[in-house]
Design a protein around this motif. Structure first.
Motif, PDB file in Angstrom:
ATOM      1  N   LEU A 167       0.813  -1.211   0.000  1.00  0.00           N
ATOM      2  CA  LEU A 167       0.000   0.000   0.000  1.00  0.00           C
ATOM      3  C   LEU A 167       0.850   1.265   0.000  1.00  0.00           C
ATOM      4  CD1 LEU A 167      -2.343  -1.951   0.496  1.00  0.00           C
ATOM      5  CD2 LEU A 167      -3.166  -0.430   2.296  1.00  0.00           C
ATOM      6  N   THR A 172      -2.801   6.749  -4.446  1.00  0.00           N
ATOM      7  CA  THR A 172      -4.254   6.880  -4.335  1.00  0.00           C
ATOM      8  C   THR A 172      -4.658   8.348  -4.366  1.00  0.00           C
ATOM      9  OG1 THR A 172      -4.129   6.860  -1.915  1.00  0.00           O
ATOM     10  CG2 THR A 172      -4.507   4.752  -3.011  1.00  0.00           C
ATOM     11  N   ILE A 195      -7.739   3.008   2.273  1.00  0.00           N
ATOM     12  CA  ILE A 195      -7.986   1.567   2.228  1.00  0.00           C
ATOM     13  C   ILE A 195      -8.062   1.094   3.677  1.00  0.00           C
ATOM     14  CG2 ILE A 195      -7.075  -0.684   1.550  1.00  0.00           C
ATOM     15  CD1 ILE A 195      -5.830   0.658  -0.884  1.00  0.00           C
ATOM     16  N   VAL A 243     -11.589  -5.596  -0.858  1.00  0.00           N
ATOM     17  CA  VAL A 243     -10.952  -4.411  -0.279  1.00  0.00           C
ATOM     18  C   VAL A 243     -12.039  -3.422   0.144  1.00  0.00           C
ATOM     19  CG1 VAL A 243      -9.403  -2.464  -0.726  1.00  0.00           C
ATOM     20  CG2 VAL A 243      -8.900  -4.708  -1.708  1.00  0.00           C
ATOM     21  N   VAL A 266     -12.902   0.360   1.148  1.00  0.00           N
ATOM     22  CA  VAL A 266     -12.380   1.702   0.904  1.00  0.00           C
ATOM     23  C   VAL A 266     -13.306   2.729   1.545  1.00  0.00           C
ATOM     24  CG1 VAL A 266     -11.846   3.416  -0.876  1.00  0.00           C
ATOM     25  CG2 VAL A 266     -11.327   0.993  -1.277  1.00  0.00           C
ATOM     26  N   LEU A 300     -12.793  -0.420  -8.131  1.00  0.00           N
ATOM     27  CA  LEU A 300     -11.628  -0.236  -7.271  1.00  0.00           C
ATOM     28  C   LEU A 300     -10.559   0.641  -7.925  1.00  0.00           C
ATOM     29  CD1 LEU A 300     -10.247  -0.899  -4.621  1.00  0.00           C
ATOM     30  CD2 LEU A 300      -9.462  -3.055  -5.608  1.00  0.00           C
TER      31      LEU A 300
END
Length: 452
Positions: free
Chosen positions: A399, A404, A410, A434, A436, A447
């Motif tokens: 990550l 992003t 996340i 996932v 979010v 996503l």
């Protein structure tokens, strides 16, 4: 995408706000011109006055070119006829109907194809399920589940005696003694995306992500004593109360319903054998005391008036009822009541809107659409769950190395049976889900939309 919304009441207005904000082409149909005028002033929509089940009105609204019809008038029968007529005029149209009457539940499910329904929604039944969930897992103001119930986002309020008061989030692990993530803070009506240096204050409403097992540990270490609910007092004998009492009785709980309308009491007594139905005014202090409000484990206020629900909930809190749940129909009241001690707030309108918006997004993006969508922080943020597919970007990448967009977090990753609150070293693979958390400034359809 062109969408027709038949019925411009509470749910219709809420849907109009959500869907126009997402950029959809909306046409409203309602029989009341003053209601339509109000929506035209607030939103960029077309409006048609008339009977939404009429072929002439549907044709004027452009049903033959529409992708979706959402029928949310106050009458179930009109909603069904509206969807059936629209489908006859445009076989390719998707249709959603709000059906609230318990007598129609089974036949709607069995005859969905005959009624040409893509989806039916029942806000009262959804609210009953939400309340049952809160009763079975007390300690939080709200709980939203992801990853088949293995991961949750819960809401807590920081009280004057809370162990979280004046605590920096960097030090949260020392108090929680388990891995949790504060993804959103609501302070004085304003949403904040906190970092590790953020200090929690009294009155903050915080939204915490954690695997379900960790939430039990969190409650214990915060000193929040949960209780097993055995006796429930419900104020108001409407549809939500019926659906809820039916579910609670199956769980072995003792249920009392106080209702002012005598005919409703007779109907409830017939439909709910074993429940205690009391004919009287639920706002009457003497009645509440005589029926043992001080001894009940949970008080749920579900009369038809928000103001009355709030007053009864305040009284229940004053009587020391361990768990209080308040039904609110007008979400416009949220900022006024957010600091009142009225326990958890449940809105059938919000639950219904969330279900329909999730369907619309799935239509918009046939592949990669969100599995679950919840509005959190009074609708100022969203929590969405996505399935990681083979062409999803950043598979296998930590990550910390992902780019992003702003105001995107996340909050959870589920790898088959294992669910985690991620850190910078975490990654996701094909087949994972996932969770979010996002602000409302941009709509996420899949996503990959979270990445720069």
């Amino acid at each position: 995408m062109k969408i027709l919304i038949a019925g411009d009441g509470k749910v219709g207005a809420s849907l109009t706000r959500e869907l126009t904000a997402a950029g959809y082409d909306i046409t409203l149909i309602d029989s009341k011109q003053n209601v339509l005028d109000s929506s035209i002033e607030r939103f960029d929509v077309m409006a048609i006055r008339g009977n939404c089940a009429s072929m002439e009105i549907l044709e004027e609204a452009g049903v033959k070119d529409a992708d979706l019809l959402i029928a949310v008038t106050s009458a179930d029968e009109v909603n069904l006829l509206c969807c059936l007529t629209a489908h006859g005029m445009n076989p390719d149209i998707h249709t959603i109907a709000r059906i609230r009457n318990p007598e129609y539940s089974k036949q709607i499910y069995r005859m969905r194809g005959i009624f040409a329904l893509s989806l039916s929604v029942n806000p009262e039944k959804q609210a009953a399920i939400e309340i049952e969930h809160l009763l079975k897992y007390p300690g939080f103001l709200k709980r939203d589940s992801f990853a088949k119930g293995r991961l949750e986002i819960v809401e807590l309020r920081i009280g004057s005696d809370s162990k979280l008061k004046d605590l920096a989030l960097n030090d949260l692990d020392s108090v929680a003694k388990c891995k949790v993530l504060v993804c959103v803070v609501l302070r004085k009506g304003k949403v904040i995306a906190p970092d590790g240096n953020f200090v929690l204050q009294e009155g903050d409403r915080i939204f915490v992500t954690a695997p379900t097992d960790n939430l039990t540990i969190l409650l214990k270490n915060l000193g929040i004593i949960t209780h097993k609910v055995r006796r429930v007092m419900i104020c108001g004998g409407g549809k939500v109360s019926y659906y809820l009492a039916e579910r609670l009785k199956k769980s072995g709980m003792i249920v009392q319903i106080i209702e002012q309308d005598y005919e409703k009491c007779l109907d409830l007594a017939k439909r709910l054998p074993g429940a205690s139905i009391i004919h009287g005014d639920a706002s009457n202090q003497a009645l509440l005391e005589s029926e043992g409000i001080q001894d009940c484990d949970a008080l749920i206020t579900m009369t038809g008036m928000d103001e009355q629900n709030i007053i009864i909930s305040l009284y229940g809190n004053n009587c020391g009822v361990p768990q209080v749940i308040t039904k609110v129909g007008h979400l416009d009241h949220t900022k006024i009541i957010e600091n009142l001690p009225i326990g958890s707030i449940v809105s059938p309108k919000e639950l219904c809107t969330n279900a329909i918006v999730r369907y619309v997004r799935a239509m918009h993006n046939q592949e990669g659409a969100a599995i679950t969508v919840y509005g959190i922080a009074d609708g100022q943020a969203e929590a969405l769950e996505f399935l990681v597919e083979k062409d999803t970007r950043y598979c296998g990448v930590p990550l910390k190395n992902m780019e992003t967009k702003k105001n995107i977090l996340i909050a959870g990753i589920s790898h088959k049976a294992r669910t985690e609150v991620p850190d910078g070293e975490s990654s996701f693979e094909v087949g994972d889900t996932v969770v979010v958390v996002s602000g409302r400034d941009e709509v996420l359809y899949q996503l990959d939309d979270i990445f720069e």
